[in-house]
Design a protein around this motif. Structure first.
Motif, short mmCIF file in Angstrom:
data_model
loop_
_atom_site.label_atom_id
_atom_site.label_comp_id
_atom_site.label_asym_id
_atom_site.label_seq_id
_atom_site.Cartn_x
_atom_site.Cartn_y
_atom_site.Cartn_z
N ALA A 286 40.38 -50.99 -5.56
CA ALA A 286 41.49 -50.12 -5.14
C ALA A 286 41.14 -48.64 -5.31
N GLU A 287 40.37 -48.32 -6.35
CA GLU A 287 40.00 -46.91 -6.58
C GLU A 287 39.22 -46.38 -5.36
N GLU A 288 38.30 -47.17 -4.85
CA GLU A 288 37.54 -46.74 -3.67
C GLU A 288 38.46 -46.59 -2.45
N VAL A 289 39.48 -47.47 -2.36
CA VAL A 289 40.40 -47.36 -1.21
C VAL A 289 41.15 -46.03 -1.29
N LEU A 290 41.52 -45.61 -2.50
CA LEU A 290 42.21 -44.32 -2.63
C LEU A 290 41.33 -43.17 -2.12
N ASN A 291 40.04 -43.22 -2.41
CA ASN A 291 39.14 -42.17 -1.91
C ASN A 291 39.12 -42.16 -0.38
N ILE A 292 39.13 -43.36 0.20
CA ILE A 292 39.14 -43.45 1.67
C ILE A 292 40.44 -42.87 2.22
N ILE A 293 41.56 -43.22 1.56
CA ILE A 293 42.87 -42.73 2.04
C ILE A 293 42.91 -41.20 2.02
N CYS B 196 36.78 -50.76 10.13
CA CYS B 196 35.91 -51.20 9.02
C CYS B 196 36.13 -52.69 8.73
N GLU B 197 35.03 -53.40 8.55
CA GLU B 197 35.13 -54.81 8.19
C GLU B 197 35.83 -54.97 6.83
N LYS B 198 36.35 -56.15 6.61
CA LYS B 198 37.00 -56.47 5.35
C LYS B 198 35.96 -56.87 4.32
N PRO B 199 36.19 -56.69 3.05
CA PRO B 199 37.26 -55.91 2.43
C PRO B 199 36.98 -54.43 2.67
N LEU B 200 38.05 -53.62 2.72
CA LEU B 200 37.85 -52.20 3.03
C LEU B 200 36.90 -51.55 2.01
N ALA B 201 36.95 -52.02 0.76
CA ALA B 201 36.10 -51.42 -0.27
C ALA B 201 35.91 -52.43 -1.38
N LEU B 202 35.20 -52.03 -2.43
CA LEU B 202 34.97 -52.96 -3.54
C LEU B 202 36.19 -53.07 -4.45
N ILE C 152 32.23 -50.51 11.11
CA ILE C 152 31.39 -50.61 9.91
C ILE C 152 31.24 -52.08 9.57
N CYS C 153 30.02 -52.59 9.73
CA CYS C 153 29.73 -54.02 9.57
C CYS C 153 28.59 -54.23 8.59
N THR C 154 28.55 -53.42 7.55
CA THR C 154 27.51 -53.51 6.52
C THR C 154 28.04 -54.35 5.36
N PRO C 155 27.19 -54.66 4.38
CA PRO C 155 27.71 -55.30 3.15
C PRO C 155 28.81 -54.43 2.50
N ASN C 156 29.67 -55.11 1.74
CA ASN C 156 30.90 -54.48 1.23
C ASN C 156 30.67 -53.20 0.44
#
Ligand SMILES: NC(=O)c1ccc[n+]([C@@H]2O[C@H](COP(=O)([O-])OP(=O)(O)OC[C@H]3O[C@@H](n4cnc5c(N)ncnc54)[C@H](O)[C@@H]3O)[C@@H](O)[C@H]2O)c1
Length: 367
Positions: free
Chosen positions: A104-111, A96-102, A73-77
């Protein structure tokens, strides 16, 4: 022989070309099957360069039609979380490119989605994969530094705003300026060397001193006239960790300094490190004298390549370096730093999340 992993790249911009397609195209275990970019010309350009048979402008159609094993995943954040979740749901491993998300809440959804899918996800924290970083990690494992009680990290440029008015400088598309853009790399590296203790508080300040200065644009990046610039161009701060160690940080796209500098410095009870622009210096006491040691760079072993590492993890069912859980700890720090800068006071990370069997959120004790 095992079938090749069917690979596709989502986003056909700078990093897709320079890193992901360049590296995955060299791996025998991988077959590059498709590329997707909402800008068809960008997708076609890279399809031609890397001889990719299928070109898409809609990644959902690509996920539905191609039986993929792996996507980058190499799109804008702002698109990372949504695309990660869709790809995992489609049963595809994600780089996925960094940052994983915008945030921490979005990271939880990914997890949550990752845990449900049983697929692998690696964040593209390429600074862990340099020969020098791998060697420093070896020294940490060999206890050269003793207990590491303080780190300094930063990435500062005198002239490095990645174009004004593109997605990088619009907070709702990027999540922020150099703190989230450059900070994820070097905060991650400092925390990785320190074995990722949790943060308990952050005190940060952000500045926008050069925001609209056309002279401070990074070479090769273009600006859009009257485009949005609502992010910081400098962020500094101080982090307290649960083991009483501390980190001080300094990230900037533009500032009045001599030249670009990327660094991690470590202070340990037995040894110290200065790792500045890729150069390692070690400090320690031998007998009654303080020593500075520099490695013979020709003898530093070649580190594992980031893309090859991820492919090996998929094939041999191992968890990759740069995990989503570490990305979550990192994003909590970045969220708290922005919060601290806007409140002009120290922010305590009031709760920590732990993960149940399927990643359900359990609010653990407050600090
Ligand atoms: N690891 C690193 O050192 C490093 C370096 C540069 C960029 N990055 C990261 O890589 C990501 C991309 O950065 P870049 O510099 O390549 O940006 P870029 O603007 O050059 O490329 C992004 C591409 O994504 C495409 N895109 C936008 N929306 C899309 C959609 N819905 N579907 C498909 N494609 C879409 C754009 O058309 C563009 O071609 C960012 O998250 C950035 O932070 C990482």
């Amino acid at each position: 022989m095992q079938n090749k992993l069917k690979y596709a790249c989502i986003g056909a911009g700078g990093i897709a070309d320079k890193k992901h397609l360049n590296e995955y195209s060299k791996l025998n275990a991988v077959e590059i099957t498709a590329i997707c970019d909402c800008d068809i010309e960008a997708a076609k350009r890279l399809a031609e360069k890397y001889k990719i048979p299928h070109v898409y402008t809609d990644y959902k159609a690509m996920l539905a039609e191609q039986r993929l094993d792996l996507v980058s995943i190499c799109t804008p954040n702002f698109l990372h979380a949504e695309i990660c979740i869709d790809a995992l749901e489609a049963g595809v491993n994600v780089h996925c490119e960094k940052p994983l998300a915008l945030n921490a809440e979005e990271v939880l959804n990914i997890i949550e989605e990752k845990n449900k899918s049983g697929k692998k996800l690696m964040v593209a924290l390429n600074n862990r994969f340099t020969n020098e970083a791998a060697h420093i990690y070896e020294l940490i494992e060999k206890d050269f530094f003793g207990e590491i009680y303080h780190a300094k990290c930063g990435w500062k440029r005198n002239s490095g705003i990645p174009g004004i008015g593109r997605w990088f400088t619009d907070k709702k598309l990027s999540g922020g300026g150099p703190l989230i853009d450059l900070g994820v790399h070097f905060l991650d590296l400092a925390l990785y060397f320190m074995q990722f203790p949790r943060a308990v508080s952050v005190y940060a300040a952000t500045y926008s001193a050069f925001g609209r200065d056309a002279d401070r644009i990074r070479v090769g990046y273009k600006s859009i006239k009257d485009g949005v610039f609502n992010v910081e161009d400098t962020a500094v701060g101080f982090i307290r960790l649960e083991n009483d160690a501390t980190i001080d940080f300094d990230f900037s796209w533009a500032s009045n300094i001599e030249k670009e500098q990327k660094y991690v410095e470590l202070l340990g009870t037995k040894g110290g490190l200065s790792f500045v622009n890729g150069e390692i210096k070690l400090y320690s006491q031998i007998g009654n004298a303080c020593y500075t040691l520099t490695p013979d760079t020709k003898t530093i072993p070649l580190a594992q390549n980031e893309c090859r590492h991820f492919v090996e993890c998929i094939i041999s069912n191992k968890e990759p370096s740069a995990s989503v859980e570490q990305a979550y700890e990192l994003m909590k720090i970045i969220d708290s730093a922005y919060d601290s800068a806007s409140k002009k006071k120290e922010v305590r990370l009031t709760s920590k999340m732990q993960f149940g069997k399927y990643g359900q959120r359990i609010l653990a004790q407050s600090y």
